[in-house]
Design a protein around this motif. Sequence first.
Motif, mmCIF file in Angstrom:
data_model
loop_
_atom_site.group_PDB
_atom_site.id
_atom_site.type_symbol
_atom_site.label_atom_id
_atom_site.label_comp_id
_atom_site.label_asym_id
_atom_site.label_seq_id
_atom_site.Cartn_x
_atom_site.Cartn_y
_atom_site.Cartn_z
ATOM 1 N N ASP A 169 49.898 52.451 37.191
ATOM 2 C CA ASP A 169 49.843 51.242 38.092
ATOM 3 C C ASP A 169 49.049 51.105 38.722
ATOM 4 O OD1 ASP A 169 51.030 50.348 36.060
ATOM 5 O OD2 ASP A 169 53.091 49.663 37.412
ATOM 6 N N ALA A 170 49.118 52.788 39.829
ATOM 7 C CA ALA A 170 47.836 52.578 41.173
ATOM 8 C C ALA A 170 46.976 52.988 40.823
ATOM 9 C CB ALA A 170 48.672 54.451 41.753
ATOM 10 N N ALA A 171 46.273 52.713 39.381
ATOM 11 C CA ALA A 171 44.456 53.152 38.942
ATOM 12 C C ALA A 171 44.050 52.451 39.492
ATOM 13 C CB ALA A 171 45.156 52.698 37.030
ATOM 14 N N MET A 172 44.156 51.099 39.702
ATOM 15 C CA MET A 172 42.762 50.391 40.435
ATOM 16 C C MET A 172 42.428 50.100 41.849
ATOM 17 S SD MET A 172 40.972 48.269 39.016
ATOM 18 C CE MET A 172 39.270 48.130 40.009
ATOM 19 N N ALA A 173 43.740 51.017 42.321
ATOM 20 C CA ALA A 173 44.027 51.011 43.744
ATOM 21 C C ALA A 173 43.210 52.026 44.736
ATOM 22 C CB ALA A 173 45.513 51.308 44.104
ATOM 23 N N VAL A 174 43.270 54.053 43.134
ATOM 24 C CA VAL A 174 42.967 54.284 43.502
ATOM 25 C C VAL A 174 41.033 54.587 43.068
ATOM 26 C CG1 VAL A 174 42.197 57.031 42.952
ATOM 27 C CG2 VAL A 174 44.573 56.285 43.091
ATOM 28 N N VAL A 175 40.398 53.279 42.268
ATOM 29 C CA VAL A 175 39.825 53.168 42.020
ATOM 30 C C VAL A 175 38.817 52.312 43.287
ATOM 31 C CG1 VAL A 175 38.071 51.902 40.293
ATOM 32 C CG2 VAL A 175 39.681 53.536 39.317
ATOM 33 N N ARG A 176 39.380 51.426 43.296
ATOM 34 C CA ARG A 176 38.769 51.008 44.586
ATOM 35 C C ARG A 176 38.541 51.712 45.976
ATOM 36 N NH1 ARG A 176 37.074 46.080 43.237
ATOM 37 N NH2 ARG A 176 37.846 44.762 41.579
ATOM 38 N N ASP A 177 39.621 52.561 46.322
ATOM 39 C CA ASP A 177 40.308 52.789 46.877
ATOM 40 C C ASP A 177 39.766 54.595 47.803
ATOM 41 O OD1 ASP A 177 40.988 50.699 48.100
ATOM 42 O OD2 ASP A 177 43.341 51.497 48.088
ATOM 43 N N THR A 178 39.860 55.451 47.009
ATOM 44 C CA THR A 178 39.336 56.947 46.881
ATOM 45 C C THR A 178 38.798 57.090 45.916
ATOM 46 O OG1 THR A 178 41.416 57.397 46.028
ATOM 47 C CG2 THR A 178 41.105 57.242 48.674
ATOM 48 N N PRO A 179 37.363 56.315 45.011
ATOM 49 C CA PRO A 179 36.922 57.202 44.549
ATOM 50 C C PRO A 179 36.519 59.017 43.605
ATOM 51 C CG PRO A 179 35.106 55.748 45.734
ATOM 52 C CD PRO A 179 36.902 56.202 46.436
ATOM 53 N N TYR A 180 36.202 58.920 44.757
ATOM 54 C CA TYR A 180 36.228 60.648 44.839
ATOM 55 C C TYR A 180 36.421 61.502 43.408
ATOM 56 C CZ TYR A 180 31.588 59.315 47.417
ATOM 57 O OH TYR A 180 29.625 59.157 46.568
ATOM 58 N N ARG A 181 37.956 60.714 44.363
ATOM 59 C CA ARG A 181 39.472 61.285 43.413
ATOM 60 C C ARG A 181 38.943 62.116 42.069
ATOM 61 N NH1 ARG A 181 44.949 59.432 45.141
ATOM 62 N NH2 ARG A 181 46.129 60.686 43.575
ATOM 63 N N LEU A 182 38.757 60.539 41.893
ATOM 64 C CA LEU A 182 38.355 60.694 39.955
ATOM 65 C C LEU A 182 37.866 62.188 39.463
ATOM 66 C CD1 LEU A 182 36.992 57.228 39.132
ATOM 67 C CD2 LEU A 182 39.902 57.890 39.594
ATOM 68 N N SER A 183 36.620 61.908 40.229
ATOM 69 C CA SER A 183 35.972 63.784 40.052
ATOM 70 C C SER A 183 36.622 64.706 39.959
ATOM 71 C CB SER A 183 34.238 63.780 40.582
ATOM 72 O OG SER A 183 34.695 63.801 42.351
ATOM 73 N N ASP A 184 37.673 64.569 41.136
ATOM 74 C CA ASP A 184 38.780 65.979 41.062
ATOM 75 C C ASP A 184 39.431 66.219 40.590
ATOM 76 O OD1 ASP A 184 37.211 67.259 43.251
ATOM 77 O OD2 ASP A 184 38.128 66.411 45.079
ATOM 78 N N GLU A 185 40.107 64.866 40.053
ATOM 79 C CA GLU A 185 41.025 64.714 38.901
ATOM 80 C C GLU A 185 41.117 64.555 37.536
ATOM 81 O OE1 GLU A 185 43.532 64.028 43.370
ATOM 82 O OE2 GLU A 185 44.068 62.427 42.194
ATOM 83 N N VAL A 186 40.253 63.797 36.851
ATOM 84 C CA VAL A 186 40.347 63.107 36.370
ATOM 85 C C VAL A 186 39.280 64.073 35.082
ATOM 86 C CG1 VAL A 186 40.004 60.767 34.752
ATOM 87 C CG2 VAL A 186 41.180 60.778 37.010
ATOM 88 N N TYR A 187 39.897 64.599 33.958
ATOM 89 C CA TYR A 187 39.176 65.205 33.383
ATOM 90 C C TYR A 187 37.894 64.175 32.565
ATOM 91 C CZ TYR A 187 37.655 67.649 28.925
ATOM 92 O OH TYR A 187 37.637 67.870 27.829
ATOM 93 N N GLY A 188 36.994 64.742 32.597
ATOM 94 C CA GLY A 188 35.818 63.654 31.294
ATOM 95 C C GLY A 188 34.934 63.086 32.746
ATOM 96 N N ILE A 189 35.663 62.836 34.315
ATOM 97 C CA ILE A 189 34.461 61.775 34.733
ATOM 98 C C ILE A 189 34.327 62.896 35.536
ATOM 99 C CG2 ILE A 189 34.845 60.568 36.949
ATOM 100 C CD1 ILE A 189 37.453 58.722 35.334
#
Length: 729
Positions: A169-189
């Motif tokens: 449920d924190a997905a949208m908050a992570v996308v908006r607040d710390t987008p570069y976490r996605l490249s470190d933590e989500v496979y395929g991004i």
Amino acid sequence: MLLEGTLERITFQSDDDGYLVARLTPSGKGYLVTIVGKLIGVRPGETLSLEGEWQEHREHGRQFQVSGYRTLMPATIDGMRRYLGSGLIKGVGPSTAKKITETFGKYTLDVLDREPDRLVEVPGLGRRKVEVIKAVWRSQQQIKEVMLFLQDLSLPTGLAVRIYKQYGDAAMAVVRDTPYRLSDEVYGIGFLTADKIAAGLGVAPDDPQRIGAGLRHTLGQATDDGHCYLPAGELTRRATDILDITEDLAAEGLQLQIADCRLQVDGEPGSPSTCNLQSAIYLPPLAMAETGVAAAIIRQARAPSAIAGFYAQARWDHVFAHLSERREISLSPRQQDAVRMALTSKVSVLTGGPGTGKTMTLRAVTVLLAARGYRCLLASPTGRAAKRLTEATGAPACTIHRLLEYAPGAGGQFRRNAEWPLECDLLVIDEVSMLDVLLANHLLKALPPQAHLLLVGDADQLPSVGPGRVLRDLLDSGAVPSVHLHEIFRQAAGSGIAESARRINLGEPPEFSGHSDFFFFAAAEPERCAQMVVELVAERIPRRFGLDPRRDIQVLSPTHKGPAGVIQLNKLLQQVLNPEAPGKIEKRFGMNLFRTGDRVIQQRNNYDLDVYNGDVGVVAAIDHGEEQLHVQFDDGRTVPYDFAILDELALAYALSVHKSQGGEYSAIVLPMLMQHYAMLQRNLLYTAVTRARQLAVIAGDRRAVARAVANHEVQDRYSGLAGRLRGGR
């Protein structure tokens, strides 16, 4: 132009980019129209507000080409019923959807949003099913929100499922607040996707977070190419190309990353002042792995042995005579040296090409240990290699991951480690050329101090897919004893495969005449070469040698792209070996069309499913209702894959030569063309040929074979392991 209506059915949809062809009922109308465009995540029953224009297709007639869209919740009870029963919620089919809408009528969606506990009022719905529906409904709304956000940035909205799975449920908050976490933590991004999101949120090009993420991404790309580190100057130069910033800004960002311990100098946390242009810059996990492997090898070699004392006093002439007479294990002098080395040295390396007797040497080692009651464990990086090791030695072998007892439910850790080591007196690891530094570190942590370690491999093969060059570094360092076997024993030295591999390794062209197991077919044009490969696999080889084209013959290719690359060959071979037929269920995902009966390969380690990069199996079932594809792997296990992660699988009728490492096949077919120029290297050709057990066939251009044999310029990898071993640290 605007068009609003209810989505009736989806005729075709690509999971790769969301392009679909669908039928829609315009609001207030009684007829259907065709819509086409990129609409990821839409479901039958939804009301859509579409932007676009009408076009006249030459074959399919009038269509509405969608340029943008918004999804609206269904407004009618019938729309709600079809929406809920469209596969949106696992286990809720048309029948259950009908009961829900009959119970709540036009208030169905309000109940799901605001009073989901009222679902217990639906006849036949138990509390457990209600909880499942509640959880899935909530996740779908969160996923939809992320999808719409990504859509506004013209990004693949299919990534929303992965983002939600990572952050809930924190997905949208992570996308908006710390987008570069996605490249470190989500496979395929990757970084570029995260960077596009950040740009859409207004993050400046010179923002320190962006520069730091870009540096880590650059270093991550280098590890994908096998490097353990990059020199600081090269890292900043590469990063400036990706980030489009000055080298000064990149250098400042690097100092900040080192100060924050996000990157490390020379494998050790240090201050920014210790960094110069030649300093080795590591990602922390790789720094820890490389220093850990070096320390473990040195520590293991110096620790007391459980068995060396006994074997140091052995009368080896009697031992080897006994093996020959009683066990029919006759060893050459070099093989005897290898046996003595394994049993008297704490850490040792055995190398050699195909047919040089590595397997017979291992048999002798295991027999001698068993005769004295000593415990020996055998393992390989892949399941295919472990299975082959078991068949060859008669001793049980497994993958390194299973040896270390990976436990997804225990926080994703290996159960076997320094606190609970393996129980053995000698550990044999085969196919060590495939062993990367990360897995080697985990393995060495679990080795008991008194045990011996024998590493077996072929140093002339391609290096590991993962970072590092463990086998080559061990040999180059001179830190541990090694024996290289070179005399060919296979089939009384009459094997064309073994002889050709030997010639290739020496830089001499293979001889294609005079052998019954090694052939060349000329087909210099790419399209003709691809046709020849299919013909060989489907007709010629089965007819002459009696081999099963789906089980016994493996196509290998130097490249993924092109008419004779892995992707296109898989499509052609699927059409011939597993064609569309009544009763065969299909699922399209991205570039792949999966069909029951297809041979597939796992493309990354998935610890949750206990499947690993290189595992091969067959599609046993496809369940569109549960949105799962089931794969039966070679070890007999059947593993369910959610449709959302099918990008982890690929067809395996054709594999890249890199992916074939550790495998051995009754027959291989290898296309080699001048179009493969960048990949034509001696170790690639050598690796491909040595995968064949009974038959090796090359199709293509003799000039490409000659180029590969002549090209021994292998790109070196940045690795500090050999230096650490030589330096005793």
